[in-house]
Design a protein around this motif. Sequence first.
Motif, short mmCIF file in Angstrom:
data_model
loop_
_atom_site.label_atom_id
_atom_site.label_comp_id
_atom_site.label_asym_id
_atom_site.label_seq_id
_atom_site.Cartn_x
_atom_site.Cartn_y
_atom_site.Cartn_z
N TYR A 101 1.01 -1.17 0.06
CA TYR A 101 -0.01 0.09 0.15
C TYR A 101 0.75 1.25 0.18
O TYR A 101 1.77 1.32 0.70
N VAL A 102 0.70 2.02 -1.10
CA VAL A 102 1.56 3.37 -0.85
C VAL A 102 0.49 4.61 -0.85
O VAL A 102 -0.49 4.75 -1.71
N ALA A 103 0.84 5.48 0.00
CA ALA A 103 -0.20 6.47 0.03
C ALA A 103 0.50 7.99 -0.02
O ALA A 103 1.80 8.14 0.35
N SER A 104 -0.29 9.00 -0.86
CA SER A 104 0.31 10.20 -0.61
C SER A 104 -0.71 10.90 0.14
O SER A 104 -2.01 10.62 0.54
N SER A 105 -0.09 11.89 1.07
CA SER A 105 -0.82 12.32 2.27
C SER A 105 -0.66 14.01 2.59
O SER A 105 -1.06 14.64 3.76
#
Length: 295
Positions: free
Chosen positions: A21-25
Amino acid sequence: MEGYRDYVLRAMVEDTLVTAYVASSMHLVEEARKLHGTSPVATAALGRALTLVGIMGVVLAENQRVSLQICCRGPLGGIFVQGNWKGEVRGYVSQPLVIVPPREDGKLNVEAAVGKGSQLIVVRDLGFGEPWVGSVEMPRGGIAYDLAYYFTLSEQLPTACSAGVYVGTQGEVLSAGGFIVHTPSGTDEGVVEQLEQNISQLQPVSLEFFAGKNPIDLLAELLRGLRYRVVGENALFYRCSCSRERARHMLSLLGRKEIKQLLQEEGRSEVRCVFCNRVYLFTKEELEALLTEIG
Ligand code: ZN
């Protein structure tokens, strides 16, 4: 992504049980900073927690939510963050103005603000029955490594985590993001080695995002050399679920004696939401009505 700005990309490595899982935040962390007026190091600590809990939230089933609580040994005091299946996250720290000396390399010293040996607690509310609770003592204090340690030890799920927030000179959030990779025991050694190699070659995620990369790019680097497929994506938001109704319920939990005292001393009551700082004002008449109600 159209329509929303921060998101989580979910992927699976083919022929394995490995999930990534990769998130930008950046946007949600900046929103948290504005709401709480956090110092740079507090922004970084809260932002890392929000990002990782955001990921942990979107993998849940409908009506489920997850909380991450850190009882800090360091001067930050505490971190409390919640996420849910809808991609909504919210959180706060006990000492938002905390300042600690930077690390030797000049970076924000989240480890010192949180403190090695702090208690990390994960609560999973599955929407029925008692919530599921697990905890570990944090080996480092930088949050991502500690969360990976938690997954591996407490949930017996070998995991790698990373999260980072790049804070500008005015305290503003310039980039933020993170990833979680689960490699259940029994995963092919070659796959694990490839992942370890890929992770060791990554720059800190805050820099990867600052350089203009997005979750798709980062996922490609993270899973380089492996066959994988993206299985979904979810928007992430900073969103508080507080309401006047809930604030009123909180007041009622104080009990008769406390409410009477509020009436006598203040003649009214202000309830401030710890997650978004919204203030709910209750007048004398409303407090009296509440007293009548709880009998
Ligand atoms: Zn709120």
